[in-house]
Design a protein around this motif. Structure first.
Motif, mmCIF file in Angstrom:
data_model
loop_
_atom_site.group_PDB
_atom_site.id
_atom_site.type_symbol
_atom_site.label_atom_id
_atom_site.label_comp_id
_atom_site.label_asym_id
_atom_site.label_seq_id
_atom_site.Cartn_x
_atom_site.Cartn_y
_atom_site.Cartn_z
ATOM 1 N N VAL A 196 27.373 38.100 47.586
ATOM 2 C CA VAL A 196 27.538 37.636 48.884
ATOM 3 C C VAL A 196 26.537 38.980 49.813
ATOM 4 O O VAL A 196 26.678 40.429 49.605
ATOM 5 C CB VAL A 196 28.842 38.152 49.255
ATOM 6 N N GLU A 197 26.323 38.510 51.187
ATOM 7 C CA GLU A 197 25.985 38.944 52.198
ATOM 8 C C GLU A 197 26.992 40.186 53.288
ATOM 9 O O GLU A 197 27.729 40.181 52.682
ATOM 10 C CB GLU A 197 25.575 38.584 53.219
ATOM 11 N N HIS A 198 26.405 41.190 53.090
ATOM 12 C CA HIS A 198 27.577 42.231 54.364
ATOM 13 C C HIS A 198 26.350 43.039 55.111
ATOM 14 O O HIS A 198 25.303 42.593 55.246
ATOM 15 C CB HIS A 198 27.584 43.621 52.524
ATOM 16 N N ALA A 199 27.702 43.232 55.882
ATOM 17 C CA ALA A 199 26.973 43.417 57.191
ATOM 18 C C ALA A 199 27.171 44.667 57.709
ATOM 19 O O ALA A 199 28.636 45.031 57.604
ATOM 20 C CB ALA A 199 27.000 42.122 58.702
ATOM 21 N N ALA A 200 26.587 45.438 58.769
ATOM 22 C CA ALA A 200 27.041 46.754 59.411
ATOM 23 C C ALA A 200 28.108 46.388 60.075
ATOM 24 O O ALA A 200 28.292 44.848 60.219
ATOM 25 C CB ALA A 200 26.333 47.448 59.658
ATOM 26 N N ARG A 201 29.788 47.112 60.316
ATOM 27 C CA ARG A 201 30.970 46.333 61.070
ATOM 28 C C ARG A 201 29.892 46.123 63.207
ATOM 29 O O ARG A 201 29.139 47.293 62.964
ATOM 30 C CB ARG A 201 31.794 47.508 61.540
ATOM 31 N N ALA A 202 30.650 44.665 63.292
ATOM 32 C CA ALA A 202 29.888 44.203 64.301
ATOM 33 C C ALA A 202 30.309 45.687 65.399
ATOM 34 O O ALA A 202 29.799 45.764 66.549
ATOM 35 C CB ALA A 202 30.402 43.321 65.060
ATOM 36 N N ALA A 203 31.707 45.748 65.808
ATOM 37 C CA ALA A 203 32.197 46.630 66.626
ATOM 38 C C ALA A 203 33.311 47.365 66.158
ATOM 39 O O ALA A 203 34.020 47.023 65.115
ATOM 40 C CB ALA A 203 32.862 46.033 68.069
ATOM 41 N N GLY A 204 33.276 48.843 67.007
ATOM 42 C CA GLY A 204 35.047 49.633 66.366
ATOM 43 C C GLY A 204 34.245 50.567 65.236
ATOM 44 O O GLY A 204 33.623 50.267 64.908
ATOM 45 N N GLU A 205 35.300 51.127 64.973
ATOM 46 C CA GLU A 205 35.237 51.655 63.230
ATOM 47 C C GLU A 205 35.586 51.380 62.327
ATOM 48 O O GLU A 205 37.118 50.854 62.395
ATOM 49 C CB GLU A 205 35.223 53.450 63.947
ATOM 50 N N SER A 206 35.699 51.880 61.067
ATOM 51 C CA SER A 206 36.400 52.325 59.747
ATOM 52 C C SER A 206 37.907 52.315 59.778
ATOM 53 O O SER A 206 37.897 53.406 60.882
ATOM 54 C CB SER A 206 35.884 52.858 58.812
ATOM 55 N N LYS A 207 38.671 51.767 59.276
ATOM 56 C CA LYS A 207 40.005 52.906 59.413
ATOM 57 C C LYS A 207 40.730 52.932 58.646
ATOM 58 O O LYS A 207 41.686 53.497 58.557
ATOM 59 C CB LYS A 207 40.882 51.391 59.394
ATOM 60 N N TYR A 208 39.130 53.654 57.738
ATOM 61 C CA TYR A 208 39.911 53.898 56.978
ATOM 62 C C TYR A 208 39.559 55.298 56.730
ATOM 63 O O TYR A 208 38.111 55.809 56.712
ATOM 64 C CB TYR A 208 39.574 53.937 55.277
ATOM 65 N N ARG A 209 41.046 56.987 56.774
ATOM 66 C CA ARG A 209 39.981 58.075 57.045
ATOM 67 C C ARG A 209 39.279 58.205 55.160
ATOM 68 O O ARG A 209 40.404 57.957 54.526
ATOM 69 C CB ARG A 209 40.854 59.230 57.867
ATOM 70 N N LEU A 210 39.634 59.891 55.419
ATOM 71 C CA LEU A 210 39.018 60.177 53.994
ATOM 72 C C LEU A 210 40.547 60.224 53.069
ATOM 73 O O LEU A 210 40.369 59.598 52.136
ATOM 74 C CB LEU A 210 37.998 61.446 53.486
ATOM 75 N N TYR A 211 41.551 60.414 53.723
ATOM 76 C CA TYR A 211 42.819 60.408 52.918
ATOM 77 C C TYR A 211 43.476 59.189 52.739
ATOM 78 O O TYR A 211 43.618 58.804 51.387
ATOM 79 C CB TYR A 211 43.965 61.066 53.898
ATOM 80 N N ASP A 212 43.501 58.289 53.838
ATOM 81 C CA ASP A 212 43.778 56.668 53.440
ATOM 82 C C ASP A 212 42.682 56.742 51.881
ATOM 83 O O ASP A 212 42.801 55.372 50.968
ATOM 84 C CB ASP A 212 43.511 56.334 53.937
ATOM 85 N N LEU A 213 41.383 56.561 51.770
ATOM 86 C CA LEU A 213 40.630 56.017 51.034
ATOM 87 C C LEU A 213 41.581 56.722 49.212
ATOM 88 O O LEU A 213 40.771 56.329 47.990
ATOM 89 C CB LEU A 213 38.756 56.890 51.130
ATOM 90 N N ILE A 214 41.370 57.889 49.463
ATOM 91 C CA ILE A 214 41.837 58.689 48.394
ATOM 92 C C ILE A 214 43.064 58.138 48.044
ATOM 93 O O ILE A 214 43.500 57.701 46.897
ATOM 94 C CB ILE A 214 42.170 60.602 48.472
#
Ligand code: UDP
Ligand code: MG
Length: 327
Positions: A196-214
């Motif tokens: 599938v295609e993937h695009a950069a986030r259209a607007a706003g920021e990722s909701k995952y901070r480093l801690y959330d990813l961990i």
């Protein structure tokens, strides 16, 4: 209203600048399929205008748009879980709200489901995320592939489709800290992957901070494999043996000559006790003259794990209790 064939599930957390474009593109794609559909949004405690916008989408298309409104932020996977509990379609598609997953790819997933696959995962051709995210994902993907028997190219891609029975298994598992693509895969009889295609986030920021990813990746590692448990148990045993060895050899030697020599490890364990508690937890305790250490794990892990579900400590899930549903 016809019973929906497709249910599209979208978790939303502070996505006000993406929702209008998402809704326009998504409904255009779904209208074109000619099949009855529903879109189930979960508003995961947004503090911007997302909640009001979703309500408005429901008013625009009351037969097709449903909204679950959390009273706080419980995370993407819990938001999807709550929607899974309420979907009515035969095929369930998940999608991010930030337009990183183009809705135009949905028909590709539906075609694979119609070809007989019960779980269809997208994998991103050109992943448009930061270098750090791409690199970290690669490492986690690699570890996951080694320690679990989940075989998928791109666990982080949320553009996915599952048959209704898979979604029912997922909700019946009652998981609260989980990684939905892996959970779906663990129930799949005939999984498939499509590019599938993937695009950069259209607007706003990722909701995952480093801690959330961990935290999320920790759930993935401990929820689908007992390798971490075995690793730390073995490490505990090893440390116990080393400490006993040092106590018996190096300490007396140091006392004798005033200097520490690391001698051969001759320590032995006093005993290893394994027990199963009435509540179904199994404990293994080993004691040495200097230390006692042990592990506690659910007894079900001693057999073949059922669909590799995490056995989380019982915990109240406020999401379900607090969810309001429209209509
Ligand atoms: N999301 C959510 N709750 C959260 C974090 C994220 O519902 O606590 C939603 C978010 O609105 C988006 C999707 O989950 O629709 C993926 O989030 P994001 O794009 O921030 O993740 P990334 O693409 O950076 O992995
Ligand atoms: Mg995103």
């Amino acid at each position: 209203m016809a019973k929906p064939y497709v249910s599209v599930v979208i978790p939303v957390y502070n996505e006000q600048d993406n929702l209008e474009a998402l809704f326009t593109r998504l409904t255009a794609v779904l209208d074109r399929t000619g099949k009855p559909f529903e879109i189930v949004f979960t508003n995961d405690g947004s503090r911007d205008r997302s909640g009001a916008m979703l309500r408005e989408f429901h008013e625009r298309r009351p037969d097709q748009v449903r909204v679950i409104d959390f009273n706080g932020n419980f995370g993407q996977h819990m938001a999807i879980m709550a929607a899974f509990e309420r979907v009515r379609g035969e095929v369930v598609v998940t999608l991010d709200a930030d337009l990183q997953n183009p809705p135009e790819e949905i028909p590709k997933l539906l075609a694979a489901v119609e070809a007989g696959h019960d779980v269809v995962g997208g994998y991103r051709k050109n992943r448009r995320d930061t270098f750090f995210r791409k690199y970290a994902s690669k490492i986690i993907n690699g570890i996951r592939a080694k320690i679990t028997n989940i075989r998928m190219r791109d666990q982080g891609c949320m553009l996915r489709a599952s048959g209704r029975n898979i979604v029912e298994h997922i909700t019946a598992s009652g998981e609260t800290s989980t990684f939905i693509p892996a959970l779906a895969y663990s129930y799949a009889a005939k999984p498939a992957e499509v590019e599938v295609e993937h695009a950069a986030r259209a607007a706003g920021e990722s909701k995952y901070r480093l801690y959330d990813l961990i935290r999320l990746n920790f759930d993935l590692m401990t929820g689908f494999s007992i390798a971490p448990l075995q690793f730390f148990s073995a490490l505990g045993l090893l440390l116990g043996v080393i400490s006993e060895g040092l106590r018996m050899t190096a300490l007396p030697a140091a006392r004798a000559i005033g200097r520490i020599h690391i001698g051969t490890m001759t320590g032995k364990l006093n005993g290893v006790i394994a027990a199963t508690t009435p509540s179904g937890w199994r404990s293994v305790t080993a004691s040495t003259p200097v230390a006692t250490f042990g592990v506690l794990r659910p007894a079900m892990w001693t057999g073949r794990p059922q669909a590799y579900s995490t056995v989380s400590m019982p915990r109240v899930t406020p999401t379900r209790a607090s969810a309001k549903v429209l209509p």
